[in-house]
Scaffold this motif. Structure first.
Motif, PDB file in Angstrom:
ATOM      1  N   ALA A 138       0.757  -1.125   0.024  1.00  0.00           N
ATOM      2  CA  ALA A 138      -0.040  -0.077   0.081  1.00  0.00           C
ATOM      3  C   ALA A 138       0.799   1.348   0.182  1.00  0.00           C
ATOM      4  N   LYS A 139       0.343   2.255  -0.756  1.00  0.00           N
ATOM      5  CA  LYS A 139       1.040   3.665  -0.489  1.00  0.00           C
ATOM      6  C   LYS A 139       0.770   4.342   0.470  1.00  0.00           C
ATOM      7  N   TYR A 140      -0.546   4.400   1.013  1.00  0.00           N
ATOM      8  CA  TYR A 140      -0.896   4.923   2.199  1.00  0.00           C
ATOM      9  C   TYR A 140      -1.721   3.918   3.174  1.00  0.00           C
ATOM     10  N   LEU A 141      -1.491   4.039   4.264  1.00  0.00           N
ATOM     11  CA  LEU A 141      -2.061   3.117   5.413  1.00  0.00           C
ATOM     12  C   LEU A 141      -3.299   3.808   5.686  1.00  0.00           C
ATOM     13  N   ASP A 142      -4.315   3.085   5.889  1.00  0.00           N
ATOM     14  CA  ASP A 142      -5.730   3.529   6.560  1.00  0.00           C
ATOM     15  C   ASP A 142      -5.943   2.372   7.753  1.00  0.00           C
ATOM     16  N   PHE A 143      -5.873   3.044   8.784  1.00  0.00           N
ATOM     17  CA  PHE A 143      -5.983   2.154   9.972  1.00  0.00           C
ATOM     18  C   PHE A 143      -7.559   1.888  10.348  1.00  0.00           C
ATOM     19  N   GLU A 144      -8.606   2.261   9.465  1.00  0.00           N
ATOM     20  CA  GLU A 144      -9.961   1.945   9.754  1.00  0.00           C
ATOM     21  C   GLU A 144     -10.340   1.143   8.683  1.00  0.00           C
ATOM     22  N   GLU A 145      -9.290   0.455   7.956  1.00  0.00           N
ATOM     23  CA  GLU A 145      -9.646  -0.863   7.126  1.00  0.00           C
ATOM     24  C   GLU A 145      -9.550  -2.009   7.936  1.00  0.00           C
ATOM     25  N   PRO A 146     -10.343  -3.264   7.385  1.00  0.00           N
ATOM     26  CA  PRO A 146     -10.641  -4.046   8.252  1.00  0.00           C
ATOM     27  C   PRO A 146      -9.061  -4.871   8.618  1.00  0.00           C
ATOM     28  N   ASN A 147      -8.204  -4.543   7.927  1.00  0.00           N
ATOM     29  CA  ASN A 147      -6.790  -5.369   8.489  1.00  0.00           C
ATOM     30  C   ASN A 147      -6.541  -4.811   9.618  1.00  0.00           C
ATOM     31  N   PHE A 148      -6.835  -3.667   9.961  1.00  0.00           N
ATOM     32  CA  PHE A 148      -6.181  -2.834  10.927  1.00  0.00           C
ATOM     33  C   PHE A 148      -7.259  -2.500  12.033  1.00  0.00           C
ATOM     34  N   ALA A 149      -8.392  -2.411  11.785  1.00  0.00           N
ATOM     35  CA  ALA A 149      -9.616  -1.743  12.584  1.00  0.00           C
ATOM     36  C   ALA A 149      -9.622  -2.694  13.884  1.00  0.00           C
ATOM     37  N   GLY A 150      -9.674  -1.718  14.853  1.00  0.00           N
ATOM     38  CA  GLY A 150      -9.912  -2.178  16.084  1.00  0.00           C
ATOM     39  C   GLY A 150      -8.398  -2.610  16.756  1.00  0.00           C
ATOM     40  N   GLU A 151      -7.328  -2.597  16.050  1.00  0.00           N
ATOM     41  CA  GLU A 151      -6.111  -3.124  16.461  1.00  0.00           C
ATOM     42  C   GLU A 151      -5.119  -2.027  17.333  1.00  0.00           C
TER      43      GLU A 151
END
Length: 219
Positions: free
Chosen positions: A71-84
């Motif tokens: 990924a070029k930018y990280l979105d921490f709300e995406e399912p891969n990181f959400a709640g982590e």
């Protein structure tokens, strides 16, 4: 100066002792690193090979590593990181992801931070027992005790020819999975990325704390 402390050995240390401790550190580190490398393999046909004990942890970490690496930018709300929470696994996965982003192979990016932590953990473990004043034989036995003495279930595994299985994930219910704390380090904790980071940090903190007590630095 004569008797002056160096990083790992003293000027008065015998060459035989230095060779022994270095050999022990490399021996234990290579053994544990081999187990780590076996937890995730990229086969010649680009497929992946995972042993049974790492079929949950490895895909979870790989999903973060590949996402960070691609990924070029990280979105921490995406399912891969959400709640982590930003905690140990994410920190190590971030290092792996950066290696992957800069062109390292996926297997190298996954294993390199862990192998580095293994070598540092074994190094500090031997240093800790030497700090306590143990001799060569006692240091070697103590390191073996830490690595293989966390539980005795493997004795039944060996005596039964594998019929009873290793004491892995059969112990204490812990929120979402059944982790066996009696399982020896090479049998379970060696694939746990938080443990590999926490062990050297704990040993380093413990040695600094004990040295502070010894030098009366807290008064």
């Amino acid at each position: 100066r004569k008797g002056q402390n160096r990083f790992w050995v003293t000027a008065r240390e015998r060459q035989a002792d230095v060779i022994f401790y270095a050999f022990a550190a490399v021996l234990f580190s290579v053994f544990l690193s081999a187990l780590i490398c076996n937890s995730f393999k990229v086969l010649p046909d680009s497929s992946y090979s995972l042993p049974g004990g790492s079929t949950v942890d490895v895909p979870y970490h790989l999903s973060q590593i590949t996402r960070i690496g691609i990924a070029k930018y990280l979105d921490f709300e995406e399912p891969n990181f959400a709640g982590e929470f930003i905690r140990y696994p994410f920190f190590i996965n971030l290092v792996s992801g950066i290696l992957y982003k800069f062109g390292a192979s996926l297997a190298f990016a996954y294993h390199a931070p862990l192998i580095l932590l293994v070598f540092s953990g074994v190094f500090l473990l031997i240093s800790f027992f030497r700090f306590l004043g143990f001799g060569r034989t006692l240091v070697f036995i103590s390191v073996l005790g830490v690595l293989f003495g966390a539980g005795l279930g493997y004795i039944g595994y060996i005596s039964s020819g594998g019929e009873f299985g290793l004491p892995i994930r059969r112990g204490v219910p812990y929120p979402m999975q059944n982790i066996s704390y009696p399982g020896m380090i090479p049998g379970f904790l060696i694939v746990q990325r938080p443990f590999l980071l926490g062990l050297p940090l704990f040993l380093l903190s413990l040695m600094l704390f004990l040295r502070g007590i010894k030098n009366n630095s807290f008064s």
